[in-house]
Motif scaffolding. Structure first.
Motif, PDB file in Angstrom:
ATOM      1  N   HIS A 130       0.827  -1.216   0.000  1.00 11.60           N
ATOM      2  CA  HIS A 130       0.000   0.000   0.000  1.00 11.60           C
ATOM      3  C   HIS A 130       0.858   1.261   0.000  1.00 11.60           C
ATOM      4  O   HIS A 130       0.488   2.263  -0.628  1.00 11.60           O
ATOM      5  N   SER A 170       0.375   3.636  -3.199  1.00  4.25           N
ATOM      6  CA  SER A 170      -0.133   4.989  -2.962  1.00  4.25           C
ATOM      7  C   SER A 170       0.854   6.046  -3.442  1.00  4.25           C
ATOM      8  O   SER A 170       0.455   7.060  -4.028  1.00  4.25           O
ATOM      9  N   THR A 171       2.158   5.813  -3.208  1.00  2.00           N
ATOM     10  CA  THR A 171       3.190   6.744  -3.677  1.00  2.00           C
ATOM     11  C   THR A 171       3.134   6.882  -5.188  1.00  2.00           C
ATOM     12  O   THR A 171       3.257   7.991  -5.729  1.00  2.00           O
ATOM     13  N   ALA A 226       0.509   6.428  -7.132  1.00  2.00           N
ATOM     14  CA  ALA A 226      -0.708   7.164  -7.501  1.00  2.00           C
ATOM     15  C   ALA A 226      -0.479   8.669  -7.387  1.00  2.00           C
ATOM     16  O   ALA A 226      -0.822   9.440  -8.302  1.00  2.00           O
ATOM     17  N   SER A 234       2.154   8.645   1.806  1.00  2.78           N
ATOM     18  CA  SER A 234       1.853   7.236   1.528  1.00  2.78           C
ATOM     19  C   SER A 234       2.336   6.316   2.645  1.00  2.78           C
ATOM     20  O   SER A 234       1.682   5.311   2.944  1.00  2.78           O
ATOM     21  N   TYR A 252      -0.202   6.595   5.401  1.00  3.07           N
ATOM     22  CA  TYR A 252      -1.441   5.952   4.944  1.00  3.07           C
ATOM     23  C   TYR A 252      -1.323   4.431   5.074  1.00  3.07           C
ATOM     24  O   TYR A 252      -2.223   3.764   5.595  1.00  3.07           O
ATOM     25  N   ALA A 253      -0.216   3.872   4.602  1.00  2.00           N
ATOM     26  CA  ALA A 253       0.013   2.419   4.680  1.00  2.00           C
ATOM     27  C   ALA A 253       0.158   1.971   6.135  1.00  2.00           C
ATOM     28  O   ALA A 253      -0.287   0.878   6.504  1.00  2.00           O
ATOM     29  N   THR A 268      -8.543   4.896   1.098  1.00  2.00           N
ATOM     30  CA  THR A 268      -7.927   4.404  -0.141  1.00  2.00           C
ATOM     31  C   THR A 268      -8.636   4.996  -1.360  1.00  2.00           C
ATOM     32  O   THR A 268      -7.985   5.411  -2.321  1.00  2.00           O
ATOM     33  N   ILE A 301      -7.611   8.751  -1.767  1.00  2.00           N
ATOM     34  CA  ILE A 301      -6.265   8.920  -2.340  1.00  2.00           C
ATOM     35  C   ILE A 301      -6.276   8.580  -3.830  1.00  2.00           C
ATOM     36  O   ILE A 301      -5.753   9.332  -4.659  1.00  2.00           O
ATOM     37  N   SER A 302      -6.897   7.449  -4.165  1.00  2.00           N
ATOM     38  CA  SER A 302      -6.929   7.002  -5.568  1.00  2.00           C
ATOM     39  C   SER A 302      -7.721   7.956  -6.448  1.00  2.00           C
ATOM     40  O   SER A 302      -7.228   8.425  -7.485  1.00  2.00           O
TER      41      SER A 302
END
Length: 333
Positions: free
Chosen positions: A119, A123-124, A126, A166, A169-170, A217, A220-221
């Motif tokens: 993740h 995320s990074t 994205a 990120s 977040y993870a 999620t 962020i996406s």
């Protein structure tokens, strides 16, 4: 506010200890249960992983060695190549080991670590794709001010924010998942450790985890994807209404085409996997999509950028041309 408070209350309520056992390891699925096909899949995915390492590694080396590529665009591209190497390295080595091994187990700490880095790096990437789209919009719309706006400090700050945001977040997902009790089974219905399959095995309330997965999620996406699209629409609008030149628009879209292809390859599988609610048929589909975004996409990224980028191709010929010339000189002497 009441919904958030009720979710927190449910999560903080004392956990039931009935049928709860300490889980030290999980069992992962393999691509196929047919033993005779497992060596075949091992060879295929080993080649894919090797191409990923060589392709993205070559892009990194070219960007570092070629002074002409020391610009904001290639700083971001170098980060993307680094991410793709790490991203596939989180899942593929374990997948390859499981294809040859009779034991498909992964330790509890190893599983949480895999989930975290999966993740974190996803995320990074994205956020980085959104930054790269912004970089292109500045370069196309404000070419004379580009180096002032996208100076080294700004680029470093943007990249740092992407990695740091990120990471936390993870960390949220890994901590929340690690606190769960697992009593249903040790068999993860997936090729690697991820939040959704682990929530299926939990015996305590996972409503907060599911909401965080969907909301955070998803935010962020969708947020990064929206910013990426906004940059593209700004480029189109700027060139259509200010320059009113179809030639300039065509040239700009051609420049952005490789980045747009990478964005589609990344967000298609991510949206398919994480924005939908979890279900048994969906988990089967998720396994197939997981192969796409963890193995195939990182291999395609360097090919897309290299084949459509004249500067990278010239730098590639220049660096390898030097090496071959040096070898020829040594042979003649």
């Amino acid at each position: 506010m009441r919904t958030i408070n009720s979710l927190l209350l449910l999560y903080l309520l004392p956990r039931t200890t009935e049928n709860v056992t300490t889980v030290n390891e999980f069992l992962l699925l393999v691509l196929t249960s047919a033993l005779e096909l497992q060596p075949f899949f091992f060879v295929i995915f080993f080649i894919i992983y090797l191409i990923n390492l060589v392709g993205n590694g070559a892009v990194l080396v070219i960007i570092i060695l070629e002074p002409k590529l020391h610009s904001p665009m290639y700083l971001f591209l170098g980060n993307l190549s680094c991410l793709d190497i790490c991203y596939s390295s989180v899942t593929l080595p374990k997948l390859l080991i499981n294809l040859l091994s009779s034991q498909k187990a992964i330790s509890f700490s190893g599983c949480i670590a895999q989930l975290h880095f999966f993740h974190f790096l996803g995320s990074t990437e994205a956020i980085l794709l959104a930054i790269m789209a912004f970089d292109r919009s500045v370069a196309i719309c404000y070419p004379l001010r580009y180096m002032v706006i996208m100076n080294l400090q700004v680029c470093t700050l943007l990249v740092g924010v992407a990695w740091l945001t990120s990471f936390f977040y993870a960390l949220m997902h890994s901590v929340m998942t690690a606190r769960l009790n697992f009593c249903n089974s040790q068999k993860i219905n997936h090729l690697f450790c991820d939040v959704k399959p682990l929530l299926e095995l939990a015996c305590n309330n996972t409503l907060l985890n599911q909401r965080l997965l969907s909301i955070v999620t998803g935010s962020i996406s969708i947020g990064a994807f929206f910013l990426t699209l906004l940059s593209y629409f700004y480029i189109i609008g700027f060139l259509m209404f200010k320059h009113r030149s179809c030639g300039a628009l065509h040239k700009a879209l051609s420049t952005c085409a490789s980045h747009f292809v990478v964005v589609c390859l990344f967000y298609g599988p991510v949206g398919f996997t994480y924005i939908r609610p979890a279900s048994a048929p969906a988990m089967i589909q998720d396994r197939m999509v997981a192969i796409m975004y963890s193995a195939v996409t990182p291999v395609l990224n360097p090919l897309i950028y290299t084949l459509r980028n004249k500067e990278v191709m010239l730098a590639l010929k220049k660096i390898f041309g030097r090496k071959f010339l040096f070898k020829d000189c040594q042979q003649h002497h």
